[in-house]
Design a protein around this motif. Structure first.
Motif, mmCIF file in Angstrom:
data_model
loop_
_atom_site.group_PDB
_atom_site.id
_atom_site.type_symbol
_atom_site.label_atom_id
_atom_site.label_comp_id
_atom_site.label_asym_id
_atom_site.label_seq_id
_atom_site.Cartn_x
_atom_site.Cartn_y
_atom_site.Cartn_z
ATOM 1 N N LEU A 134 6.609 7.605 1.847
ATOM 2 C CA LEU A 134 6.369 7.769 0.416
ATOM 3 C C LEU A 134 5.652 9.089 0.145
ATOM 4 O O LEU A 134 5.986 9.819 -0.807
ATOM 5 N N TYR A 137 8.001 11.940 0.474
ATOM 6 C CA TYR A 137 8.866 11.994 -0.701
ATOM 7 C C TYR A 137 8.123 12.638 -1.875
ATOM 8 O O TYR A 137 8.683 13.452 -2.625
ATOM 9 N N TYR A 138 6.845 12.286 -2.021
ATOM 10 C CA TYR A 138 6.021 12.859 -3.091
ATOM 11 C C TYR A 138 5.991 14.383 -2.972
ATOM 12 O O TYR A 138 6.188 15.104 -3.954
ATOM 13 N N SER A 251 10.687 1.434 -8.675
ATOM 14 C CA SER A 251 10.334 1.439 -7.256
ATOM 15 C C SER A 251 9.152 2.374 -7.022
ATOM 16 O O SER A 251 8.785 3.191 -7.877
ATOM 17 N N GLU A 253 9.186 4.837 -5.006
ATOM 18 C CA GLU A 253 9.752 6.188 -5.020
ATOM 19 C C GLU A 253 9.864 6.715 -6.450
ATOM 20 O O GLU A 253 9.584 7.901 -6.709
ATOM 21 N N ASN A 254 10.257 5.846 -7.367
ATOM 22 C CA ASN A 254 10.341 6.253 -8.772
ATOM 23 C C ASN A 254 8.973 6.656 -9.310
ATOM 24 O O ASN A 254 8.836 7.603 -10.087
#
Length: 537
Positions: A134, A137-138, A251, A253-254
């Protein structure tokens, strides 16, 4: 994707476990794991945690205490309870199972041979790995926005990118009005049914609100969900980012994309605000130069006019708001003054389209190009003020409004002095909430143009002062008497007294001050003095 209770019980270590209760809670998110040693869960329990227990600490609980405990578990947001039967506790009480089903809290029974350490290690290892993914991804999204910044994107470009990344339509609202920009404008017309503030997650830094709304463009549909987050900004404008979720789940991720987007929007809004302030400061300097006559040539003055979108042939009136001391900019109340200026601007815009404004030392100055006669102009200003009554910061603040005479562009410094002098005159008299035009002043214009505002009381003759010391009512009667051509009957009618009483008061005033009612020069001084006295009182 976040780790759920369902994901957790699919680990090999739970191969021989059994789900006893709370089947409907298997999609709860897991954020940690803890061994329960004492029943005071409100002091150490955290949302999303799995609790490992033997229920030994609850063995002597009454039914009421059991209900209270599981209510706390639900309120905190515990993800699940994993229970291992020990030597001292052989069975899970039926009321424990009932409470878990009631609150949809998964209750999982594991064999005695399963070690807590193995469960804790597996869960935490999985969480750490997911958090790393996560976090990566950020930073990937952050890099994308960093590259986008080089292209100087507009707010619409930013929300288009957010829409692309999360697959949901997005709107950016400004000052709680219909969307400032949107990926689907048809979704900007809705009615809010209810709102809920969502609990903060470990990977979010902003406060999120879930709204259930009814969309105008969707007929006879169940309420749909929105996710709303405030975008911090400078100045008086407020911004909200609205995600049209349509009951879809956001999510983790969202949320990473959303957090980055709010950060990036904030920086862009601050940058735009800074540029706007530079432009505003330049405009303010030009307005100052215009009303103070600080230009070196006629051509320079005409350039200023052109930059402010005025014409040389325009006629101007200056309207100045004098706000009570506690709102002065020098006392750090810029936002309140700006809000008042914006509110009053809306009223001015109803009647005139060519105007500029300046906030300066507790005053708000408007230069208005207009073709109205002075009476009509004042009526329109008064109408605008009345329209704001009782429903705004503008209406609730003590203030005075001055209106200059109409002038050409070269006489704007004269109009500015007129407007300022009116306000000085009103402050000298302790008067507030007045709208006064230069035309209204009458004889007081002599004092203003002679620069004698601060010496008004020097125009009160000693004779009037003497009468005032004996009986102020005599001065009031004398003023009405002189205003009505020294007619006792007319004076009595105005004051609601008997003509003989009026005659007695005038004779008494004449006697006290030795006034000569047949001397035109003396009567002029008396008339002026009475008016100044009335104003100052």
């Amino acid at each position: 994707m976040p780790l759920t209770v369902q994901d957790t019980i699919e680990f090999d270590i739970f191969q021989n476990s059994k789900l006893i209760a709370g089947t409907n809670g298997l999609q709860r998110e897991v954020t940690g794991i803890m061994v329960m040693e004492a029943p005071d869960i409100e002091h150490w329990g955290k949302s999303g945690e799995i609790i490992l227990t033997s229920f030994f600490a609850l063995r002597d609980f009454s039914d009421a205490q059991t209900k209270e405990f599981f209510a706390k578990v639900y309120k905190i947001g515990i993800a699940a309870i994993i229970v291992k039967m020990e030597r001292l506790v052989q069975l899970i009480p039926d009321n424990f199972i009932e409470e878990c089903n009631k609150y949809n809290i998964p209750l999982i029974k594991i064999p005695k041979k399963t070690k807590y350490e193995e469960i804790i290690t597996k869960v935490m290892e999985t969480l750490i790995n997911k958090n790393k993914i996560l976090l990566d991804y950020y930073y990937d999204i952050n890099q994308q926005y960093t590259k986008m910044a080089l292209d100087e994107p507009k707010p619409k470009d930013i929300i288009d990118y957010l829409h692309k990344m999360i697959g949901m339509h997005v709107s950016l609202s400004k000052n709680l009005q219909p969307a400032f920009c949107s990926t689907d404008p048809t979704l900007d017309d809705f009615q809010v049914i209810r709102t809920t503030t969502l609990p903060k997650k470990k990977y979010t830094s902003y406060e999120y609100i879930q709204r259930m709304v009814s969309y105008t463009c969707i007929e006879k549909e169940a309420p749909q969900s929105q996710l709303v987050v405030e975008v911090p900004s400078l100045g008086t404008d407020s911004y909200q980012l609205i995600i049209h979720c349509f009951n879809s789940r956001m999510s983790a991720e969202n949320f990473m994309v959303l957090e980055n987007t709010v950060n990036f929007l904030q920086m862009e809004l601050i940058k735009n605000y800074a540029l706007e302030q530079l432009h505003l400061n330049h405009i303010n300097e030009l307005i100052n130069d215009l009303i103070l006559g600080r230009y070196h040539s006629d051509d320079e003055m005409l350039e200023i006019l052109d930059y402010l979108r005025f014409n040389e042939s325009d006629l101007f009136t200056i309207v100045t708001l004098d706000i009570d001391d506690h709102l002065k900019v020098s006392e750090g109340k810029w936002k309140e003054s700006t809000t008042i200026a914006l509110e009053f601007s809306k009223c001015i815009n109803k009647f005139w389209k060519k105007y500029v404004s300046l906030i300066k030392k507790g005053k708000i100055i408007f230069i208005i190009a207009n073709d109205d006669d002075e009476l009509t102009f004042k009526e329109q200003i008064t109408s605008g003020v009345r329209s704001l009554a009782g429903r705004s910061l503008f209406a609730n603040q003590p203030k005075n409004i001055s209106i200059s005479s109409k002038v050409n562009c070269r006489d704007l410094p004269v109009a500015n002095r007129q407007a300022n002098n009116i306000l000085k005159l009103l402050r000298k008299g302790g008067k507030w909430n007045k709208i006064v035009s230069y035309h209204d002043l009458g004889i007081y214009r002599l004092f203003l143009e002679a620069g004698k505002i601060n010496e008004l009381d020097s125009f009160i003759p000693d004779k009037i002062r003497k009468i005032e010391q004996v009986n102020p009512e005599l001065n009031r009667t004398l003023k009405v008497f002189l205003d009505h051509n020294q007619n006792f009957t007319a004076t009595a009618d105005v004051l609601y007294i008997h003509p003989k009483t009026a005659k007695y008061r005038i004779e008494r005033a004449v006697e006290i001050a030795n006034i000569h009612l047949n001397d035109p020069e003396e009567l002029l001084l008396i008339n002026i003095g009475l008016r100044v006295l009335e104003f100052l009182k």
